[in-house]
Each structure stands twice: as structure tokens, then as C-alpha cells.
Design an enzyme around this catalytic site. Structure first.
Site, PDB file in Angstrom:
ATOM      1  N   GLN A 202       0.858  -1.192   0.000  1.00 56.07           N
ATOM      2  CA  GLN A 202       0.000   0.000   0.000  1.00 56.07           C
ATOM      3  C   GLN A 202       0.887   1.232   0.000  1.00 56.07           C
ATOM      4  O   GLN A 202       1.905   1.269   0.688  1.00 56.07           O
ATOM      5  CB  GLN A 202      -0.854  -0.026   1.277  1.00 56.07           C
ATOM      6  CG  GLN A 202      -1.145   1.317   1.936  1.00 56.07           C
ATOM      7  CD  GLN A 202      -2.134   2.154   1.142  1.00 56.07           C
ATOM      8  OE1 GLN A 202      -2.963   1.611   0.416  1.00 56.07           O
ATOM      9  NE2 GLN A 202      -2.051   3.461   1.283  1.00 56.07           N
ATOM     10  N   THR A 203       0.500   2.251  -0.748  1.00 53.82           N
ATOM     11  CA  THR A 203       1.240   3.508  -0.650  1.00 53.82           C
ATOM     12  C   THR A 203       0.371   4.675  -1.083  1.00 53.82           C
ATOM     13  O   THR A 203      -0.558   4.500  -1.876  1.00 53.82           O
ATOM     14  CB  THR A 203       2.518   3.476  -1.511  1.00 53.82           C
ATOM     15  OG1 THR A 203       3.244   4.680  -1.309  1.00 53.82           O
ATOM     16  CG2 THR A 203       2.191   3.339  -2.982  1.00 53.82           C
ATOM     17  N   ARG A 204       0.691   5.832  -0.564  1.00 56.66           N
ATOM     18  CA  ARG A 204       0.103   7.059  -1.104  1.00 56.66           C
ATOM     19  C   ARG A 204       1.229   7.995  -1.540  1.00 56.66           C
ATOM     20  O   ARG A 204       1.035   9.199  -1.673  1.00 56.66           O
ATOM     21  CB  ARG A 204      -0.812   7.721  -0.067  1.00 56.66           C
ATOM     22  CG  ARG A 204      -0.151   8.147   1.209  1.00 56.66           C
ATOM     23  CD  ARG A 204      -1.142   8.898   2.092  1.00 56.66           C
ATOM     24  NE  ARG A 204      -0.494   9.845   2.962  1.00 56.66           N
ATOM     25  CZ  ARG A 204      -0.105   9.587   4.205  1.00 56.66           C
ATOM     26  NH1 ARG A 204      -0.277   8.391   4.721  1.00 56.66           N
ATOM     27  NH2 ARG A 204       0.462  10.518   4.935  1.00 56.66           N
ATOM     28  N   HIS A 208      10.193   5.733  -4.267  1.00 61.66           N
ATOM     29  CA  HIS A 208      11.609   6.052  -4.097  1.00 61.66           C
ATOM     30  C   HIS A 208      12.378   4.738  -3.924  1.00 61.66           C
ATOM     31  O   HIS A 208      11.792   3.677  -3.778  1.00 61.66           O
ATOM     32  CB  HIS A 208      11.805   6.972  -2.897  1.00 61.66           C
ATOM     33  CG  HIS A 208      11.087   8.284  -3.028  1.00 61.66           C
ATOM     34  ND1 HIS A 208      11.376   9.177  -4.043  1.00 61.66           N
ATOM     35  CD2 HIS A 208      10.083   8.844  -2.310  1.00 61.66           C
ATOM     36  CE1 HIS A 208      10.579  10.244  -3.923  1.00 61.66           C
ATOM     37  NE2 HIS A 208       9.784  10.061  -2.889  1.00 61.66           N
ATOM     38  N   HIS A 211      11.422   2.401  -1.101  1.00 62.39           N
ATOM     39  CA  HIS A 211      10.235   1.560  -1.306  1.00 62.39           C
ATOM     40  C   HIS A 211      10.570   0.352  -2.188  1.00 62.39           C
ATOM     41  O   HIS A 211      10.140  -0.763  -1.932  1.00 62.39           O
ATOM     42  CB  HIS A 211       9.111   2.352  -1.973  1.00 62.39           C
ATOM     43  CG  HIS A 211       8.729   3.598  -1.231  1.00 62.39           C
ATOM     44  ND1 HIS A 211       8.912   4.854  -1.750  1.00 62.39           N
ATOM     45  CD2 HIS A 211       8.204   3.769  -0.001  1.00 62.39           C
ATOM     46  CE1 HIS A 211       8.500   5.749  -0.874  1.00 62.39           C
ATOM     47  NE2 HIS A 211       8.070   5.131   0.193  1.00 62.39           N
ATOM     48  N   GLY A 296       5.142  -0.631   6.853  1.00 66.98           N
ATOM     49  CA  GLY A 296       6.314   0.176   7.162  1.00 66.98           C
ATOM     50  C   GLY A 296       6.175   0.834   8.523  1.00 66.98           C
ATOM     51  O   GLY A 296       5.172   0.682   9.218  1.00 66.98           O
ATOM     52  N   ARG A 297       7.211   1.544   8.898  1.00 70.76           N
ATOM     53  CA  ARG A 297       7.093   2.378  10.087  1.00 70.76           C
ATOM     54  C   ARG A 297       6.208   3.572   9.750  1.00 70.76           C
ATOM     55  O   ARG A 297       6.132   3.990   8.607  1.00 70.76           O
ATOM     56  CB  ARG A 297       8.481   2.882  10.503  1.00 70.76           C
ATOM     57  CG  ARG A 297       9.175   1.920  11.410  1.00 70.76           C
ATOM     58  CD  ARG A 297      10.599   2.283  11.684  1.00 70.76           C
ATOM     59  NE  ARG A 297      10.845   3.706  11.890  1.00 70.76           N
ATOM     60  CZ  ARG A 297      11.928   4.180  12.509  1.00 70.76           C
ATOM     61  NH1 ARG A 297      12.816   3.367  13.006  1.00 70.76           N
ATOM     62  NH2 ARG A 297      12.121   5.468  12.620  1.00 70.76           N
ATOM     63  N   ASP A 298       5.535   4.120  10.757  1.00 69.44           N
ATOM     64  CA  ASP A 298       4.702   5.319  10.569  1.00 69.44           C
ATOM     65  C   ASP A 298       3.628   5.125   9.495  1.00 69.44           C
ATOM     66  O   ASP A 298       3.204   6.079   8.857  1.00 69.44           O
ATOM     67  CB  ASP A 298       5.573   6.532  10.163  1.00 69.44           C
ATOM     68  CG  ASP A 298       6.561   6.898  11.246  1.00 69.44           C
ATOM     69  OD1 ASP A 298       6.159   6.945  12.420  1.00 69.44           O
ATOM     70  OD2 ASP A 298       7.742   7.125  10.915  1.00 69.44           O
ATOM     71  N   ALA A 300       0.374   4.893   7.373  1.00 72.94           N
ATOM     72  CA  ALA A 300      -0.984   5.468   7.341  1.00 72.94           C
ATOM     73  C   ALA A 300      -1.203   6.603   8.329  1.00 72.94           C
ATOM     74  O   ALA A 300      -2.323   6.993   8.605  1.00 72.94           O
ATOM     75  CB  ALA A 300      -2.047   4.383   7.552  1.00 72.94           C
TER      76      ALA A 300
END
Ligand code: ZN
Length: 395
Positions: A202-204, A208, A211, A296-298, A300
Site C-alpha cells: 500500500q502507498t500514497r 523512491h 520503497h 512500514g514504520r509510521d 498510514a
């Protein structure tokens, strides 16, 4: 292909609330005579995903008992883990024109007017405590939090009940229709590719090198990678969805093996609920057929509302059997000049003077000045897309 047993959807059955066949024309005709409820961007995304099974086992917007149970206890009343309320808020005046048992039309506001997208049988109409929802779901009651601000702006009455989608929204037809795989479609594609174990990402954000490293590290231990950037509503200072998706398209051709990766888009809106939303992102990807999910960390989150590992810790609060999908927890990663590769604090012994780390603000400033990002941070293809977006923000 036939011998591949796929992961069960959340709750065991992939929900399908898309009306097809003989009754459809009559249902659309009838819907024009019903009370119309105009959906918010978030409602519209939720409706699409209820109907296509992305939010299985939900068959509609939540009733009172499920709503309270999810807000306070992070489970549906049937005992399944579920962390975000999926609710339909209307203002009091409109609510007064609707009785429990009524059927209503669900409507998208479009440039040319209104488009009926679905119907709902209102089985429940109830008041709710916005402060309590903010406190439990967002862990803050501050309206500076974008998700809390949206919640406070909502109407004061919630409508619950099962829905049917009668036709796709204009948004679904125009925003990445070729990548908008339903869970049934992604499951079929995974089976055709012969993948048993699939990791979802998932990403918004645009992609980079950090990722890419995380995705490929995860891919080493599974069969396939499902890149699933979110394209629903995000806050204004997030990178727009078309730029996000363009950055993925640019990089896939030369840097990812085509037979191991599928790019799709996730219609959901962001709430920025941090750990609860990271968990929601995992169980919804189970519906799409993923067996593993990168956290990942942090994840959402927004601002300083959540601890950096909160999106990892929340998984400990559930029975892993009921969660079903396996979370893969990652650290922040970055390029280390001495290691000559992307690393994390877990894998690199060198101090920060060897690391290439840029904050989001630094990235935006460099791109606005027309400076290419360091190749160790972002591949040049992606840099070029981001720079164009920053130099022509309206395009
Ligand atoms: Zn190093």
C-alpha cells in the site's frame, strides 16, 4: 493452476453487491423515485469496495452495534477483527425524511449533476458520538488531524444497511479503469500467474529507492508482488494519485520482472488513522488475494499523532488466525554510501554521515527549484515525473 488454494477472504466469503441482470433496469428506474443521499468521496470509495468485495464481509454501511463494536473494540459483532468504522453520515434534516425500512438512492455528485450509483435499504438510523470516534479511532480529538476534521464535518446521523451498486461511479470509470482490479479479478490474475504467496504493498507516495528495496526484499520470500497504490481521496499536500501511479508505471518496465509484479489501484480514501488504518489496509488486501502485507514504520499516519512503531504493534492485539494475512514489518530504509546499497538501521553499522536521507520537505524544495533528486534516493525516471508535477502543479 487448479491446485492453487487461495487465501480466504476476510470472514470467508467474497462479497458481491453489484446488481446485474434482468432486475437492473427496473432498479435504476425505481431509484430515481427514492430519497437521494449524496455521497462524500470517502462514502463513494467505501461503496465501491463494499460492492466489489474489497471490504468483505461487509454488505453495507455499518449498523449501530457493529459501529460501536468497531470503534471501541476493533472487532465486528461477529468477532472478526475490523478497525475502521464504515459509516454513512447524513445531516439531521435529511435523516428526518428517511424512515427505518426505507430504500434510498446513493448518489454521486458529478460535473453535469447527479448520478445514481446504488441503493441502500436503511435498516438502522442512529446518533453517534464524534468525539468518542475521534478518540478511539484517531487517538486524538484535535481537528488539526485531517481525518478528525472530516469526521467533525460529517452529518450527525448515521444510516446503516445493505447496499447494491447499480452502476459504476464516474470516478471509477475515469480514474485508472485499466488498473482498477476488483478482488475477484486480482485473485484470478494471481491464479493465472501461478502465485501462491503474494505480498501487497500500500502507498500514497511516489516510489523512491527505499520503497523499491522493501518491495523487492519482500518479493524474495514470496511468489508475487501486488503494488496497490491508494487512489481515493487524500489530503491536498499529498502527491496526487496520477503522479503516484505515473511514477510506478515509469519504473516497472525497466526495473521489475513483469512476471512477478502486478500493478493495481486501491480505490479507498485515506483517513490518516495510523495503526488502525494500517491494519485495515492489510485485511482489505487479504480480500484482494494477498497472503502477506508490507507494513512500514509510521504507516498510514499523519503529523506526530502516532508512535513510529504503532502500526506494527497493533497486529499484536488480534488473534493472528482471525487476521489471516501475514504482516511483514519493515524499518525505514535509505542508501548508505559505505555499504553501497539501500539499508536500514537493522542492517548497516555506519553512522548517518554515510547515509543519504531526504525529508519530504527537502524533496519538495529540490523539485521546486528544478534540482534532480540524487539517483541513490530516487531513480531518474521518477525524478523527472515528480519534477514535472512540481513545476506544473495544475497538470
Ligand atoms: Zn552502511
Amino acid at each position: 493452476m487448479a491446485d492453487i488454494v487461495q487465501i480466504a477472504p476476510h470472514g470467508g466469503v467474497l462479497i458481491d453487491r453489484i446488481l446485474r441482470g434482468d432486475g437492473l433496469a427496473d432498479a435504476l428506474d425505481n431509484a430515481h423515485r427514492l430519497v437521494q443521499v449524496v455521497l462524500s468521496d470517502q462514502n463513494l470509495a467505501d461503496l465501491e469496495m463494499i460492492a466489489n468485495g474489497g471490504l468483505s464481509p461487509l454488505t453495507g454501511f455499518m449498523g449501530h452495534a457493529d459501529y460501536e463494536s468497531v470503534v471501541r473494540d476493533m472487532h465486528l459483532t461477529n468477532g472478526l477483527p475490523w478497525t475502521l468504522p464504515i459509516s454513512l453520515a447524513v445531516d439531521t434534516e435529511l435523516a428526518n425524511s428517511i424512515k427505518e425500512g426505507d430504500e434510498i438512492a446513493l448518489v454521486e455528485r458529478t460535473e453535469s449533476g447527479h448520478r445514481i450509483v446504488g441503493t441502500m435499504e436503511v435498516t438502522e438510523k442512529y446518533g453517534y458520538d464524534k468525539q468518542a470516534e475521534a478518540h478511539y479511532v484517531f487517538r486524538t480529538t484535535e481537528d488539526k488531524h485531517p481525518g478528525v476534521a472530516n469526521l467533525y464535518k460529517q452529518g450527525d446521523v448515521l444510516l446503516g444497511g445493505p447496499v447494491w451498486v447499480l452502476q459504476e461511479s464516474e470516478r471509477a470509470l475515469s480514474d485508472f479503469p485499466e488498473l482498477r482490479y476488483t478482488p475477484a479479478q486480482s485473485r484470478t490474475l494471481f491464479a493465472e500467474k501461478g502465485w501462491r504467496r503474494i505480498v501487497g504493498f500500500q502507498t500514497r507516495n511516489p516510489i523512491h529507492r527505499a520503497h523499491e528495496y522493501i518491495q523487492k526484499t519482500a518479493l524474495e520470500v514470496v511468489d508475487g508482488l501486488f503494488l496497490h497504490p491508494l487512489v481515493g481521496q487524500t489530503k491536498n499536500d499529498d502527491v496526487p494519485a496520477d503522479v503516484r501511479v505515473a511514477s510506478y508505471r515509469a519504473i516497472l518496465q525497466d526495473w521489475y520482472p513483469a512476471d512477478r509484479v502486478l500493478l493495481g489501484v486501491f480505490p479507498a480514501a485515506m483517513r490518516y488513522a495510523g495503526p488502525r488504518e494500517a491494519f485495515f489496509h492489510a485485511i482489505t488486501r487479504k480480500n484482494y488475494g494477498c497472503t502477506h502485507f508490507i507494513v512500514g514504520r509510521d504507516a498510514a499516519g499523519v503529523g506526530k499523532y502516532y508512535g513510529t512503531y504503532d502500526a506494527h504493534y497493533i497486529f499484536d492485539e488480534f488473534d493472528p488466525i482471525k487476521v489471516g494475512i501475514t504482516p511483514l514489518f519493515f524499518e525505514h530504509t535509505f542508501y548508505c554510501k559505505r555499504c553501497a546499497g539501500v539499508v536500514s538501521a537493522k542492517t548497516c553499522p555506519h553512522d548517518s554521515s554515510s547515509h543519504i536521507v531526504l525529508s519530504g520537505t527537502q524533496v519538495r524544495e529540490m523539485l521546486s527549484r528544478g534540482e534532480t533528486l540524487p539517483e541513490e534516493f530516487t531513480r531518474p525516471e521518477v525524478s523527472a515525473i515528480l519534477m514535472q508535477a512540481y513545476q506544473n502543479p495544475q497538470v
